[in-house]
Design an enzyme around this catalytic site. Structure first.
Site, PDB file in Angstrom:
ATOM      1  N   ASP A 171     -23.473  -1.565  26.876  1.00 44.39           N
ATOM      2  CA  ASP A 171     -23.092  -0.733  28.020  1.00 44.39           C
ATOM      3  C   ASP A 171     -24.365  -0.108  28.588  1.00 44.39           C
ATOM      4  O   ASP A 171     -25.046  -0.701  29.417  1.00 44.39           O
ATOM      5  CB  ASP A 171     -22.075   0.292  27.512  1.00 44.39           C
ATOM      6  CG  ASP A 171     -21.536   1.213  28.578  1.00 44.39           C
ATOM      7  OD1 ASP A 171     -21.618   0.871  29.763  1.00 44.39           O
ATOM      8  OD2 ASP A 171     -21.021   2.292  28.232  1.00 44.39           O
ATOM      9  N   PHE A 178     -14.017   0.327  31.709  1.00 43.66           N
ATOM     10  CA  PHE A 178     -13.765   0.491  30.278  1.00 43.66           C
ATOM     11  C   PHE A 178     -12.734  -0.530  29.804  1.00 43.66           C
ATOM     12  O   PHE A 178     -11.625  -0.600  30.325  1.00 43.66           O
ATOM     13  CB  PHE A 178     -13.274   1.908  29.976  1.00 43.66           C
ATOM     14  CG  PHE A 178     -13.228   2.198  28.507  1.00 43.66           C
ATOM     15  CD1 PHE A 178     -14.387   2.543  27.816  1.00 43.66           C
ATOM     16  CD2 PHE A 178     -12.042   2.097  27.797  1.00 43.66           C
ATOM     17  CE1 PHE A 178     -14.366   2.777  26.452  1.00 43.66           C
ATOM     18  CE2 PHE A 178     -12.002   2.341  26.431  1.00 43.66           C
ATOM     19  CZ  PHE A 178     -13.169   2.691  25.762  1.00 43.66           C
ATOM     20  N   GLU A 210     -22.900  -7.877  18.546  1.00 45.05           N
ATOM     21  CA  GLU A 210     -22.411  -6.596  19.076  1.00 45.05           C
ATOM     22  C   GLU A 210     -21.208  -6.858  19.979  1.00 45.05           C
ATOM     23  O   GLU A 210     -21.123  -7.911  20.624  1.00 45.05           O
ATOM     24  CB  GLU A 210     -23.577  -5.942  19.843  1.00 45.05           C
ATOM     25  CG  GLU A 210     -23.251  -4.723  20.665  1.00 45.05           C
ATOM     26  CD  GLU A 210     -22.947  -3.483  19.858  1.00 45.05           C
ATOM     27  OE1 GLU A 210     -22.157  -3.587  18.903  1.00 45.05           O
ATOM     28  OE2 GLU A 210     -23.457  -2.404  20.209  1.00 45.05           O
ATOM     29  N   ASP A 211     -20.289  -5.918  20.049  1.00 43.91           N
ATOM     30  CA  ASP A 211     -19.128  -6.106  20.921  1.00 43.91           C
ATOM     31  C   ASP A 211     -19.476  -5.988  22.399  1.00 43.91           C
ATOM     32  O   ASP A 211     -19.059  -6.801  23.210  1.00 43.91           O
ATOM     33  CB  ASP A 211     -17.981  -5.131  20.550  1.00 43.91           C
ATOM     34  CG  ASP A 211     -18.407  -3.665  20.570  1.00 43.91           C
ATOM     35  OD1 ASP A 211     -19.602  -3.368  20.783  1.00 43.91           O
ATOM     36  OD2 ASP A 211     -17.522  -2.805  20.349  1.00 43.91           O
ATOM     37  N   ARG A 242      -7.834  -2.205  18.948  1.00 42.13           N
ATOM     38  CA  ARG A 242      -8.753  -3.201  18.372  1.00 42.13           C
ATOM     39  C   ARG A 242      -8.040  -4.494  17.985  1.00 42.13           C
ATOM     40  O   ARG A 242      -8.641  -5.564  17.948  1.00 42.13           O
ATOM     41  CB  ARG A 242      -9.429  -2.641  17.109  1.00 42.13           C
ATOM     42  CG  ARG A 242     -10.357  -1.482  17.357  1.00 42.13           C
ATOM     43  CD  ARG A 242     -11.224  -1.251  16.136  1.00 42.13           C
ATOM     44  NE  ARG A 242     -11.886   0.035  16.126  1.00 42.13           N
ATOM     45  CZ  ARG A 242     -13.022   0.312  16.759  1.00 42.13           C
ATOM     46  NH1 ARG A 242     -13.600  -0.610  17.501  1.00 42.13           N
ATOM     47  NH2 ARG A 242     -13.568   1.507  16.673  1.00 42.13           N
TER      48      ARG A 242
HETATM   49  P1  5GP Z   1     -24.219   1.486  24.599  1.00 42.42           P
HETATM   50  O1  5GP Z   1     -24.981   2.104  23.468  1.00 42.42           O
HETATM   51  O2  5GP Z   1     -24.759   0.153  25.041  1.00 42.42           O
HETATM   52  O3  5GP Z   1     -24.054   2.443  25.754  1.00 42.42           O
HETATM   53  O4  5GP Z   1     -22.757   1.281  24.113  1.00 42.42           O
HETATM   54  C1  5GP Z   1     -22.477   0.454  23.099  1.00 42.42           C
HETATM   55  C2  5GP Z   1     -21.192   0.869  22.434  1.00 42.42           C
HETATM   56  O5  5GP Z   1     -20.363   1.660  23.298  1.00 42.42           O
HETATM   57  C3  5GP Z   1     -20.390  -0.344  22.110  1.00 42.42           C
HETATM   58  O6  5GP Z   1     -20.717  -0.859  20.843  1.00 42.42           O
HETATM   59  C4  5GP Z   1     -18.982   0.168  22.170  1.00 42.42           C
HETATM   60  O7  5GP Z   1     -18.615   0.708  20.920  1.00 42.42           O
HETATM   61  C5  5GP Z   1     -19.030   1.284  23.180  1.00 42.42           C
HETATM   62  N1  5GP Z   1     -18.542   0.859  24.509  1.00 42.42           N
HETATM   63  C6  5GP Z   1     -19.256   0.699  25.632  1.00 42.42           C
HETATM   64  N2  5GP Z   1     -18.486   0.298  26.648  1.00 42.42           N
HETATM   65  C7  5GP Z   1     -17.245   0.183  26.148  1.00 42.42           C
HETATM   66  C8  5GP Z   1     -15.985  -0.240  26.711  1.00 42.42           C
HETATM   67  O8  5GP Z   1     -15.838  -0.606  27.891  1.00 42.42           O
HETATM   68  N3  5GP Z   1     -14.936  -0.232  25.875  1.00 42.42           N
HETATM   69  C9  5GP Z   1     -15.011   0.137  24.566  1.00 42.42           C
HETATM   70  N4  5GP Z   1     -13.907   0.099  23.843  1.00 42.42           N
HETATM   71  N5  5GP Z   1     -16.169   0.523  23.998  1.00 42.42           N
HETATM   72  C10 5GP Z   1     -17.273   0.545  24.782  1.00 42.42           C
END
Ligand code: 5GP
Length: 179
Positions: A108, A157, A104-105, A170
């Site tokens: 959050d 972010f 996963e990238d 990206r």
């Molecule tokens: P979560 O479900 O853990 O809240 O968020 C996961 C997804 O939110 C990540 O796969 C990503 O796509 C997006 N995301 C969360 N934080 C960031 C950030 O700081 N930058 C970007 N570009 N995407 C984020």
């Protein structure tokens, strides 16, 4: 790394992590996976789209016999997590009995992984672990075991190295943070 601000959709971002800092973190993480999975043949489950660049670099450092599949799970708009998780590309039956490493990238709030891991577990793998490039501990809203974290970051972010801001950024080899 460029030292100047970049602007995406009218929003400014400043340099945060260079390509070489990222490469070092990714290589260290791959070394841990190589050691932990010695003798096994994991299946890397790459979460698109944000995970593509991290996965590509990570896998170059993996010395184990391994397989790779790509899935798409979440929808994320702007700079706030939507919490929506929808599986667009599914997994095939090959998951059964396999050691899965989800790539996963960024984790959050943890919502995406909180929904994805049980879905994977319901398909009968031998094990499921998460390998994430970034983790924002301050944002986490779910109980989640993160086995492999390349880098913990503050609740800001970030864009670049696979991560986007409404579709842009990206392709950047470095990571930038919103100003
Ligand atoms: P979560 O479900 O853990 O809240 O968020 C996961 C997804 O939110 C990540 O796969 C990503 O796509 C997006 N995301 C969360 N934080 C960031 C950030 O700081 N930058 C970007 N570009 N995407 C984020």
């Amino acid at each position: 790394m460029g030292s100047s601000l970049i602007t995406l959709h009218g929003k400014d971002f400043q340099p945060y992590l260079s390509a070489s800092q990222l490469a070092e973190a990714v290589e260290n993480l791959a070394a841990r996976i190589n050691a932990d999975y010695a003798g096994r043949q994991p299946l890397f489950v790459v979460v698109l789209t944000g995970g593509f660049m991290f996965a590509s670099d990570l896998l170059k450092y993996i010395t184990l016999p391994c397989e790779v599949v790509f899935i798409r799970v979440s929808s994320y708009e702007g700079t706030e997590s939507s919490g929506m998780v929808k599986e667009v590309l599914g997994l095939r039956e090959e998951v059964q009995g396999r050691d899965l490493i989800v790539v996963e990238d960024i984790v959050d709030t943890g919502t995406t992984m909180h929904h994805l891991v049980p879905k994977l577990q319901s398909q009968g793998p031998a094990s499921v672990v998460i390998a994430t490039l970034f983790f924002k501990p301050e944002s986490l809203r779910h109980e989640l075991t993160l086995n492999y974290v390349a880098k913990e970051i503050p609740n800001d972010f970030v864009v670049g190295y696979g991560l986007d801001y409404d579709g842009l950024g990206r392709n950047l080899p470095d990571v930038y943070v919103a100003v």
